[in-house]
Design a protein around this motif. Structure first.
Motif, PDB file in Angstrom:
ATOM      1  N   VAL A   4     -63.758  78.590 -41.672  1.00 53.72           N
ATOM      2  CA  VAL A   4     -64.264  78.814 -40.313  1.00 53.72           C
ATOM      3  C   VAL A   4     -64.804  80.244 -40.209  1.00 53.72           C
ATOM      4  N   PHE A   5     -64.095  81.159 -40.768  1.00 53.61           N
ATOM      5  CA  PHE A   5     -64.525  82.550 -40.747  1.00 53.61           C
ATOM      6  C   PHE A   5     -65.829  82.728 -41.525  1.00 53.61           C
ATOM      7  N   SER A   6     -65.910  82.052 -42.622  1.00 53.78           N
ATOM      8  CA  SER A   6     -67.133  82.099 -43.419  1.00 53.78           C
ATOM      9  C   SER A   6     -68.289  81.453 -42.672  1.00 53.78           C
ATOM     10  N   GLU A   7     -68.018  80.404 -41.960  1.00 49.65           N
ATOM     11  CA  GLU A   7     -69.043  79.755 -41.143  1.00 49.65           C
ATOM     12  C   GLU A   7     -69.513  80.684 -40.019  1.00 49.65           C
ATOM     13  N   LEU A   8     -68.580  81.404 -39.450  1.00 52.58           N
ATOM     14  CA  LEU A   8     -68.927  82.343 -38.378  1.00 52.58           C
ATOM     15  C   LEU A   8     -69.804  83.468 -38.920  1.00 52.58           C
ATOM     16  N   LYS A   9     -69.464  83.985 -40.081  1.00 53.59           N
ATOM     17  CA  LYS A   9     -70.270  85.043 -40.686  1.00 53.59           C
ATOM     18  C   LYS A   9     -71.683  84.544 -40.977  1.00 53.59           C
ATOM     19  N   LYS A  10     -71.762  83.329 -41.517  1.00 54.39           N
ATOM     20  CA  LYS A  10     -73.061  82.756 -41.830  1.00 54.39           C
ATOM     21  C   LYS A  10     -73.865  82.546 -40.553  1.00 54.39           C
ATOM     22  N   MET A  11     -73.236  82.042 -39.536  1.00 48.74           N
ATOM     23  CA  MET A  11     -73.908  81.811 -38.284  1.00 48.74           C
ATOM     24  C   MET A  11     -74.303  83.142 -37.629  1.00 48.74           C
ATOM     25  N   ASN A  12     -73.434  84.080 -37.711  1.00 52.18           N
ATOM     26  CA  ASN A  12     -73.692  85.393 -37.164  1.00 52.18           C
ATOM     27  C   ASN A  12     -74.897  86.028 -37.878  1.00 52.18           C
ATOM     28  N   PHE A  13     -74.968  85.924 -39.157  1.00 55.87           N
ATOM     29  CA  PHE A  13     -76.073  86.451 -39.939  1.00 55.87           C
ATOM     30  C   PHE A  13     -77.393  85.757 -39.577  1.00 55.87           C
ATOM     31  N   GLU A  14     -77.330  84.458 -39.389  1.00 53.39           N
ATOM     32  CA  GLU A  14     -78.525  83.701 -39.024  1.00 53.39           C
ATOM     33  C   GLU A  14     -79.029  84.078 -37.629  1.00 53.39           C
ATOM     34  N   ILE A  15     -78.149  84.504 -36.762  1.00 53.45           N
ATOM     35  CA  ILE A  15     -78.550  84.900 -35.409  1.00 53.45           C
ATOM     36  C   ILE A  15     -79.137  86.320 -35.432  1.00 53.45           C
ATOM     37  N   TRP A  16     -78.485  87.210 -36.140  1.00 49.25           N
ATOM     38  CA  TRP A  16     -78.875  88.617 -36.117  1.00 49.25           C
ATOM     39  C   TRP A  16     -80.072  88.953 -37.015  1.00 49.25           C
ATOM     40  N   LEU A  17     -80.329  88.167 -38.004  1.00 53.71           N
ATOM     41  CA  LEU A  17     -81.444  88.454 -38.908  1.00 53.71           C
ATOM     42  C   LEU A  17     -82.798  88.444 -38.180  1.00 53.71           C
ATOM     43  N   PRO A  18     -83.146  87.430 -37.397  1.00 49.69           N
ATOM     44  CA  PRO A  18     -84.434  87.481 -36.676  1.00 49.69           C
ATOM     45  C   PRO A  18     -84.509  88.626 -35.660  1.00 49.69           C
ATOM     46  N   ILE A  19     -83.361  88.937 -35.030  1.00 48.92           N
ATOM     47  CA  ILE A  19     -83.331  90.045 -34.069  1.00 48.92           C
ATOM     48  C   ILE A  19     -83.573  91.361 -34.791  1.00 48.92           C
ATOM     49  N   LEU A  20     -82.945  91.543 -35.922  1.00 45.32           N
ATOM     50  CA  LEU A  20     -83.121  92.755 -36.716  1.00 45.32           C
ATOM     51  C   LEU A  20     -84.566  92.889 -37.203  1.00 45.32           C
ATOM     52  N   ILE A  21     -85.145  91.801 -37.666  1.00 42.26           N
ATOM     53  CA  ILE A  21     -86.544  91.826 -38.113  1.00 42.26           C
ATOM     54  C   ILE A  21     -87.471  92.166 -36.941  1.00 42.26           C
ATOM     55  N   SER A  22     -87.199  91.637 -35.791  1.00 43.36           N
ATOM     56  CA  SER A  22     -88.013  91.934 -34.603  1.00 43.36           C
ATOM     57  C   SER A  22     -87.911  93.400 -34.219  1.00 43.36           C
ATOM     58  N   LEU A  23     -86.722  93.956 -34.282  1.00 40.44           N
ATOM     59  CA  LEU A  23     -86.535  95.375 -33.953  1.00 40.44           C
ATOM     60  C   LEU A  23     -87.267  96.274 -34.951  1.00 40.44           C
ATOM     61  N   VAL A  24     -87.167  95.968 -36.215  1.00 40.00           N
ATOM     62  CA  VAL A  24     -87.849  96.772 -37.230  1.00 40.00           C
ATOM     63  C   VAL A  24     -89.360  96.692 -37.024  1.00 40.00           C
ATOM     64  N   THR A  25     -89.853  95.506 -36.733  1.00 41.22           N
ATOM     65  CA  THR A  25     -91.274  95.318 -36.480  1.00 41.22           C
ATOM     66  C   THR A  25     -91.717  96.092 -35.237  1.00 41.22           C
ATOM     67  N   LEU A  26     -90.906  96.082 -34.196  1.00 44.14           N
ATOM     68  CA  LEU A  26     -91.215  96.816 -32.972  1.00 44.14           C
ATOM     69  C   LEU A  26     -91.279  98.316 -33.247  1.00 44.14           C
ATOM     70  N   ILE A  27     -90.321  98.826 -33.958  1.00 44.47           N
ATOM     71  CA  ILE A  27     -90.300 100.257 -34.290  1.00 44.47           C
ATOM     72  C   ILE A  27     -91.526 100.624 -35.131  1.00 44.47           C
ATOM     73  N   TYR A  28     -91.837  99.798 -36.120  1.00 46.58           N
ATOM     74  CA  TYR A  28     -93.012 100.058 -36.962  1.00 46.58           C
ATOM     75  C   TYR A  28     -94.291 100.065 -36.126  1.00 46.58           C
ATOM     76  N   THR A  29     -94.414  99.116 -35.209  1.00 49.57           N
ATOM     77  CA  THR A  29     -95.606  99.020 -34.367  1.00 49.57           C
ATOM     78  C   THR A  29     -95.736 100.239 -33.464  1.00 49.57           C
ATOM     79  N   ILE A  30     -94.636 100.682 -32.895  1.00 44.96           N
ATOM     80  CA  ILE A  30     -94.655 101.862 -32.019  1.00 44.96           C
ATOM     81  C   ILE A  30     -95.091 103.091 -32.804  1.00 44.96           C
ATOM     82  N   LEU A  31     -94.509 103.279 -33.986  1.00 40.72           N
ATOM     83  CA  LEU A  31     -94.876 104.436 -34.805  1.00 40.72           C
ATOM     84  C   LEU A  31     -96.343 104.372 -35.244  1.00 40.72           C
ATOM     85  N   ASN A  32     -96.771 103.197 -35.633  1.00 41.66           N
ATOM     86  CA  ASN A  32     -98.149 103.037 -36.077  1.00 41.66           C
ATOM     87  C   ASN A  32     -99.130 103.279 -34.924  1.00 41.66           C
ATOM     88  N   ASN A  33     -98.819 102.785 -33.745  1.00 41.87           N
ATOM     89  CA  ASN A  33     -99.679 103.010 -32.583  1.00 41.87           C
ATOM     90  C   ASN A  33     -99.730 104.486 -32.203  1.00 41.87           C
TER      91      ASN A  33
END
Length: 111
Positions: A4-33
């Motif tokens: 169950v704990f392993s499932e939670l970690k996997k699920m947690n990773f699947e939720i946070w990965l797109p959010i993290l990618i979006s944040l990195v992309t946002l920061i890159y876009t702001i700096l580039n602009n």
């Protein structure tokens, strides 16, 4: 429980990965602009400076053209006079001038 704990970690990773990618992309876009904005401002300043230089250069060229026209006019007048002067020297040669003595009497000029 371990699964169950392993499932939670996997699920947690699947939720946070797109959010993290979006944040990195946002920061890159702001700096580039930001970088692009600075470059655009610098280009605009250079364009204004270049336009000012072009205007000043056109004014300078016009002044030089007018000076050259005036110089050419004066040189033309001088060369015209210089080409006429030798003819006056021929006419006014001292050997060809006859000297006469004028004597004034009460009746007028006489020779």
């Amino acid at each position: 429980m371990n699964t169950v704990f392993s499932e939670l970690k996997k699920m947690n990773f699947e939720i946070w990965l797109p959010i993290l990618i979006s944040l990195v992309t946002l920061i890159y876009t702001i700096l580039n602009n930001n970088k692009l904005n600075k470059r655009t401002k610098r280009n605009e300043e250079l364009n204004k400076l270049n336009e000012k230089w072009k205007k000043d250069f056109e004014i300078y060229k016009e002044e030089k053209r007018q000076e050259d026209m005036l110089n050419n006019k004066l040189l033309t007048e001088i060369s015209t006079r210089a080409s006429i002067v030798p003819y006056f020297n021929i006419v006014l040669d001292d050997n060809r001038i006859k000297k006469r003595r004028r004597i004034f009497d009460f009746r007028g000029w006489s020779y």
